[in-house]
Design a protein around this motif. Structure first.
Motif, PDB file in Angstrom:
ATOM      1  N   ASN A 206       0.831  -1.205   0.000  1.00 59.42           N
ATOM      2  CA  ASN A 206       0.000   0.000   0.000  1.00 59.42           C
ATOM      3  C   ASN A 206       0.865   1.255   0.000  1.00 59.42           C
ATOM      4  OD1 ASN A 206      -2.192  -1.678   0.133  1.00 59.42           O
ATOM      5  ND2 ASN A 206      -2.772  -1.136   2.226  1.00 59.42           N
ATOM      6  N   LEU A 207       0.410   2.262  -0.745  1.00 62.86           N
ATOM      7  CA  LEU A 207       1.043   3.579  -0.739  1.00 62.86           C
ATOM      8  C   LEU A 207      -0.037   4.611  -0.435  1.00 62.86           C
ATOM      9  CD1 LEU A 207       3.518   5.444  -1.346  1.00 62.86           C
ATOM     10  CD2 LEU A 207       2.674   5.562  -3.710  1.00 62.86           C
ATOM     11  N   TYR A 208       0.112   5.327   0.680  1.00 57.44           N
ATOM     12  CA  TYR A 208      -0.864   6.353   1.056  1.00 57.44           C
ATOM     13  C   TYR A 208      -0.440   7.704   0.486  1.00 57.44           C
ATOM     14  CZ  TYR A 208      -3.060   3.069   4.254  1.00 57.44           C
ATOM     15  OH  TYR A 208      -3.727   1.992   4.778  1.00 57.44           O
ATOM     16  N   VAL A 209      -1.399   8.371  -0.160  1.00 57.23           N
ATOM     17  CA  VAL A 209      -1.138   9.677  -0.763  1.00 57.23           C
ATOM     18  C   VAL A 209      -2.254  10.637  -0.369  1.00 57.23           C
ATOM     19  CG1 VAL A 209       0.113   8.676  -2.725  1.00 57.23           C
ATOM     20  CG2 VAL A 209      -2.359   9.080  -2.910  1.00 57.23           C
ATOM     21  N   ASP A 210      -2.010  11.914  -0.574  1.00 62.86           N
ATOM     22  CA  ASP A 210      -3.014  12.950  -0.311  1.00 62.86           C
ATOM     23  C   ASP A 210      -3.827  13.161  -1.589  1.00 62.86           C
ATOM     24  OD1 ASP A 210      -4.537  15.159   0.218  1.00 62.86           O
ATOM     25  OD2 ASP A 210      -2.875  16.460   0.809  1.00 62.86           O
ATOM     26  N   GLY A 211      -5.012  12.571  -1.622  1.00 59.48           N
ATOM     27  CA  GLY A 211      -5.820  12.625  -2.830  1.00 59.48           C
ATOM     28  C   GLY A 211      -6.344  13.989  -3.184  1.00 59.48           C
ATOM     29  N   THR A 212      -6.211  14.967  -2.298  1.00 58.88           N
ATOM     30  CA  THR A 212      -6.665  16.322  -2.614  1.00 58.88           C
ATOM     31  C   THR A 212      -5.603  17.122  -3.359  1.00 58.88           C
ATOM     32  OG1 THR A 212      -5.887  17.281  -0.522  1.00 58.88           O
ATOM     33  CG2 THR A 212      -8.095  16.311  -0.541  1.00 58.88           C
ATOM     34  N   ASP A 213      -4.412  16.555  -3.532  1.00 58.16           N
ATOM     35  CA  ASP A 213      -3.299  17.250  -4.186  1.00 58.16           C
ATOM     36  C   ASP A 213      -2.744  16.345  -5.280  1.00 58.16           C
ATOM     37  OD1 ASP A 213      -0.895  18.459  -4.952  1.00 58.16           O
ATOM     38  OD2 ASP A 213      -0.344  19.035  -2.900  1.00 58.16           O
ATOM     39  N   MET A 214      -3.216  16.544  -6.512  1.00 54.11           N
ATOM     40  CA  MET A 214      -2.858  15.630  -7.592  1.00 54.11           C
ATOM     41  C   MET A 214      -1.369  15.677  -7.935  1.00 54.11           C
ATOM     42  SD  MET A 214      -5.499  13.924  -8.071  1.00 54.11           S
ATOM     43  CE  MET A 214      -4.815  12.966  -9.415  1.00 54.11           C
ATOM     44  N   ALA A 215      -0.755  16.848  -7.794  1.00 49.89           N
ATOM     45  CA  ALA A 215       0.686  16.938  -8.055  1.00 49.89           C
ATOM     46  C   ALA A 215       1.457  16.088  -7.047  1.00 49.89           C
ATOM     47  CB  ALA A 215       1.147  18.391  -7.993  1.00 49.89           C
ATOM     48  N   ALA A 216       1.006  16.123  -5.803  1.00 49.67           N
ATOM     49  CA  ALA A 216       1.651  15.320  -4.765  1.00 49.67           C
ATOM     50  C   ALA A 216       1.430  13.831  -5.009  1.00 49.67           C
ATOM     51  CB  ALA A 216       1.122  15.715  -3.395  1.00 49.67           C
ATOM     52  N   VAL A 217       0.269  13.468  -5.523  1.00 53.78           N
ATOM     53  CA  VAL A 217      -0.015  12.065  -5.846  1.00 53.78           C
ATOM     54  C   VAL A 217       0.967  11.571  -6.899  1.00 53.78           C
ATOM     55  CG1 VAL A 217      -1.685  10.492  -6.899  1.00 53.78           C
ATOM     56  CG2 VAL A 217      -2.458  12.181  -5.227  1.00 53.78           C
ATOM     57  N   THR A 218       1.109  12.350  -7.969  1.00 53.92           N
ATOM     58  CA  THR A 218       2.030  11.972  -9.043  1.00 53.92           C
ATOM     59  C   THR A 218       3.454  11.851  -8.527  1.00 53.92           C
ATOM     60  OG1 THR A 218       0.623  13.121 -10.654  1.00 53.92           O
ATOM     61  CG2 THR A 218       2.857  12.583 -11.348  1.00 53.92           C
TER      62      THR A 218
END
Length: 336
Positions: A206-218
């Motif tokens: 699993n990789l947890y990301v901040d889904g409200t920030d698409m640049a951070a997701v990428t």
């Protein structure tokens, strides 16, 4: 997520003269539901809504196109059933619970609600039931709706969907899957990755990301792929995150494939081109439609979908290159 939630959004849909022009939206919240084709449907209909008021309350974050599909389905059902529909959302569970309490104070005749964080919603749901307001769940909360005394559930069993995706990865010969979770603590998305882990014969991480920030997701997916070149499959839990993962694979110079849950018209193009292997569609338009129609059937005829003991499942439906042509026209219309 540590950042403050986006302000919630509220919309009202009224009866239209014809179903094709069913939606009349009045903005009453703090921000607009921007960037959707349905923004052009904001003409007046002059309808009363038949005296029945229903609130659709979700945990949608600002700008998440998935919920456009849920809302469109709900609006069409409301128009057919002569219901005055109010849509409101807040990604913060306390904020979502407050929206339920606001609907109770507004004396609505029914509530359709998502249970992404079931414990946080328990009190507000109980208050609605105590006020004699019928409540159904949709999209998330398949393991909680009965315990909270709701009339029914319309959506996908995300554990079943995750297991199906895991089987598909095995069939495609994958060995190391990275499951990208964009909202920590959301029971539906967590269940998907847990389901993948149960059936996939390879390694699941699993990789947890901040889904409200698409640049951070990428950036997060890119960094992980550069760090671990053994990852040969990126699994995302939403269409927009899948498209971001495609960019991450390119940036990292990775050979990983991308598969996803959920669908939108941009993802249809990516499946058709081969950038995305496949999508597991839970049919959000259908979820919204059935939830509102289910409340109408209960009020007008005493019907309880699923008998109050079984969920009404809308997925999983696999979308691949083989069947994408039959789905593309509906995606272009904004209903798949």
């Amino acid at each position: 997520m540590n950042r403050p939630p986006a302000p919630h959004r509220i919309f009202t849909a009224c009866r239209a003269t014809a179903l094709a022009a069913a939606v009349c939206l009045t903005v009453a919240g703090c921000s607009v539901f921007g960037g959707t084709d349905s923004d052009s449907d904001t003409g007046t209909s002059g309808a009363s809504g038949g005296g029945t008021k229903v609130a659709l309350i979700t945990h949608s974050a600002e700008g998440d196109a998935f919920w456009d599909l849920v809302r469109r389905g709900a609006e069409v059902a409301a128009a057919k059933d002569d219901i005055e529909l109010t849509y409101a959302s807040d990604p913060d569970p306390a904020g979502q619970a407050k929206l339920v309490r606001d609907a109770i104070a507004d004396k609505v005749d029914g509530i359709a609600v998502t249970l992404a964080k079931p414990r946080a919603m328990r009190g507000a749901v109980a208050e609605a039931r105590a006020a004699g307001i019928p409540v159904v769940a949709l999209n998330s909360g398949i393991d909680a709706w009965q315990a909270q005394g709701l009339l029914g559930f319309f959506g996908q069993d995300d554990s079943v969907a995750g297991r199906a995706l895991g089987d598909e990865l095995d069939a495609r010969g994958a060995e190391h899957a990275l499951c990208v979770i964009h909202e920590r603590g959301n029971v539906a998305v967590e269940a998907r990755c847990a389901g993948v882990r149960k059936t996939f014969g390879g390694r699941t991480e699993n990789l947890y990301v901040d889904g409200t920030d698409m640049a951070a997701v990428t950036d997060a997916i890119t960094a992980k792929l550069r760090q671990d070149p053994t990852v040969d499959e990126v699994v995302t839990l939403g269409a927009q995150f899948a498209l971001a993962a495609v960019d991450s694979v390119d940036e990292a110079g990775s050979k990983a494939q991308v598969a996803t849950f959920d669908l939108n018209k941009d993802l249809v193009k990516a499946v058709r081109s081969g950038d995305i292997q496949f999508a597991v569609d839970q049919q959000p338009y259908l979820q919204g439609y059935l939830a509102i129609d289910g409340l109408w059937l209960y009020r007008t005829n005493g019907n309880i979908s699923g008998g109050g003991v079984e969920p009404v499942l809308t997925g999983p439906a696999f979308v691949t290159k083989k069947n994408i042509a039959g789905i593309a026209k509906f995606a272009a219309n904004g209903t798949r």
